[in-house]
Write a protein that holds these residues in place. Sequence first.
Motif, PDB file in Angstrom:
ATOM      1  N   MET A 163       0.839  -1.197   0.000  1.00 42.28           N
ATOM      2  CA  MET A 163       0.000   0.000   0.000  1.00 42.28           C
ATOM      3  C   MET A 163       0.880   1.256   0.000  1.00 42.28           C
ATOM      4  O   MET A 163       1.788   1.395   0.808  1.00 42.28           O
ATOM      5  N   LYS A 206       1.669   4.961   0.809  1.00 39.74           N
ATOM      6  CA  LYS A 206       1.199   5.954   1.770  1.00 39.74           C
ATOM      7  C   LYS A 206       1.045   7.316   1.104  1.00 39.74           C
ATOM      8  O   LYS A 206       1.884   7.723   0.303  1.00 39.74           O
ATOM      9  N   ALA A 207      -0.031   8.016   1.452  1.00 43.82           N
ATOM     10  CA  ALA A 207      -0.185   9.391   0.994  1.00 43.82           C
ATOM     11  C   ALA A 207       0.855  10.253   1.702  1.00 43.82           C
ATOM     12  O   ALA A 207       1.121  10.085   2.888  1.00 43.82           O
ATOM     13  N   ARG A 208       1.437  11.197   0.963  1.00 38.50           N
ATOM     14  CA  ARG A 208       2.503  12.035   1.500  1.00 38.50           C
ATOM     15  C   ARG A 208       1.940  13.402   1.869  1.00 38.50           C
ATOM     16  O   ARG A 208       1.289  14.061   1.050  1.00 38.50           O
ATOM     17  N   SER A 216       0.965  10.288  11.324  1.00 35.51           N
ATOM     18  CA  SER A 216       1.814   9.124  11.055  1.00 35.51           C
ATOM     19  C   SER A 216       1.183   7.845  11.598  1.00 35.51           C
ATOM     20  O   SER A 216       1.287   6.773  10.985  1.00 35.51           O
ATOM     21  N   GLN A 248      -1.824   7.226  11.559  1.00 38.50           N
ATOM     22  CA  GLN A 248      -2.892   6.869  10.616  1.00 38.50           C
ATOM     23  C   GLN A 248      -2.321   6.399   9.279  1.00 38.50           C
ATOM     24  O   GLN A 248      -3.025   6.363   8.267  1.00 38.50           O
ATOM     25  N   GLN A 249      -1.027   6.076   9.277  1.00 34.25           N
ATOM     26  CA  GLN A 249      -0.345   5.496   8.117  1.00 34.25           C
ATOM     27  C   GLN A 249      -0.095   6.503   6.991  1.00 34.25           C
ATOM     28  O   GLN A 249       0.003   6.130   5.814  1.00 34.25           O
ATOM     29  N   TYR A 250       0.032   7.796   7.329  1.00 30.38           N
ATOM     30  CA  TYR A 250       0.444   8.791   6.349  1.00 30.38           C
ATOM     31  C   TYR A 250       1.946   9.037   6.468  1.00 30.38           C
ATOM     32  O   TYR A 250       2.524   8.937   7.551  1.00 30.38           O
ATOM     33  N   ASP A 251       2.571   9.364   5.342  1.00 27.84           N
ATOM     34  CA  ASP A 251       3.999   9.706   5.305  1.00 27.84           C
ATOM     35  C   ASP A 251       4.102  11.222   5.482  1.00 27.84           C
ATOM     36  O   ASP A 251       3.788  11.986   4.565  1.00 27.84           O
ATOM     37  N   GLN A 294      -8.831  12.811   5.273  1.00 21.95           N
ATOM     38  CA  GLN A 294      -9.417  11.671   4.563  1.00 21.95           C
ATOM     39  C   GLN A 294     -10.343  12.129   3.444  1.00 21.95           C
ATOM     40  O   GLN A 294     -10.396  11.529   2.370  1.00 21.95           O
TER      41      GLN A 294
END
Length: 235
Positions: free
Chosen positions: A1, A3-5, A24, A26-29, A116
């Motif tokens: 997956m 990650k959105a940056r 971070s 929430q799995q965002y870069d 989101q």
Amino acid sequence: MIKARILVAEDDPNFGLVMKSYLSLQQYDVTLCEDGNKALSVLQHQDFDLCILDVMMPFCDGFTVAQRIQKSGRKMPVVFLTAKALKEDQIKGYRLGAIDYLIKPFDPDILLLKVQAILRLPGGEEDPTIQYRIGPFVFNPHLRQLRNDETQWKLSPKENSLLELLCQKKGTVLLREEALLKIWGEESFFTGQSMNVYITKLRNYFRTASEHPVSIENLHSKGFMLTPAAEAEEG
């Protein structure tokens, strides 16, 4: 997956670290810059899916950073952070291509919901899995569909955009100026009257569920609030 940056430019080190840590998780870069000059330096070498810019920063403010992004021709959505809810600043920000404003202090859950809602799938399509529950209603902005247990409506593009903005606010006020600039591209008497017509149409849909009332409140002519607040969920 993948990650959105996200680029976060915030001169308050504690507040910036809190935002970076929360996003971070929430799995965002997330890349954090403590002033506008450092943000511009990073932007010379990297693209981002979203830029969150504090308005008041040393050396180079958030408006200047957004202006440089706009002049570069790169399509990176911008959210401004500000401690001042001045109408003039918000209008300036939207004219610089801002997607939204966050007034400090704000709930981190509100930040996450806005992120989101703003982030899109490749190709510019809205995420088809995101929908909103509003009392007994379910709203799917990707399908432009509003439904309850008895009826289903296909919304017009402007009805859909207006309801999506109301849902993204999650219990806070959608300012009239913000809605007009985002949907109609200008703020005038005639666009204001047009928006009032669409607000009435949305209210009529919600009136079909009298046992579980959903309302769009008009708050002292400043803007509108959706009650109860919409809850985002994956469809």
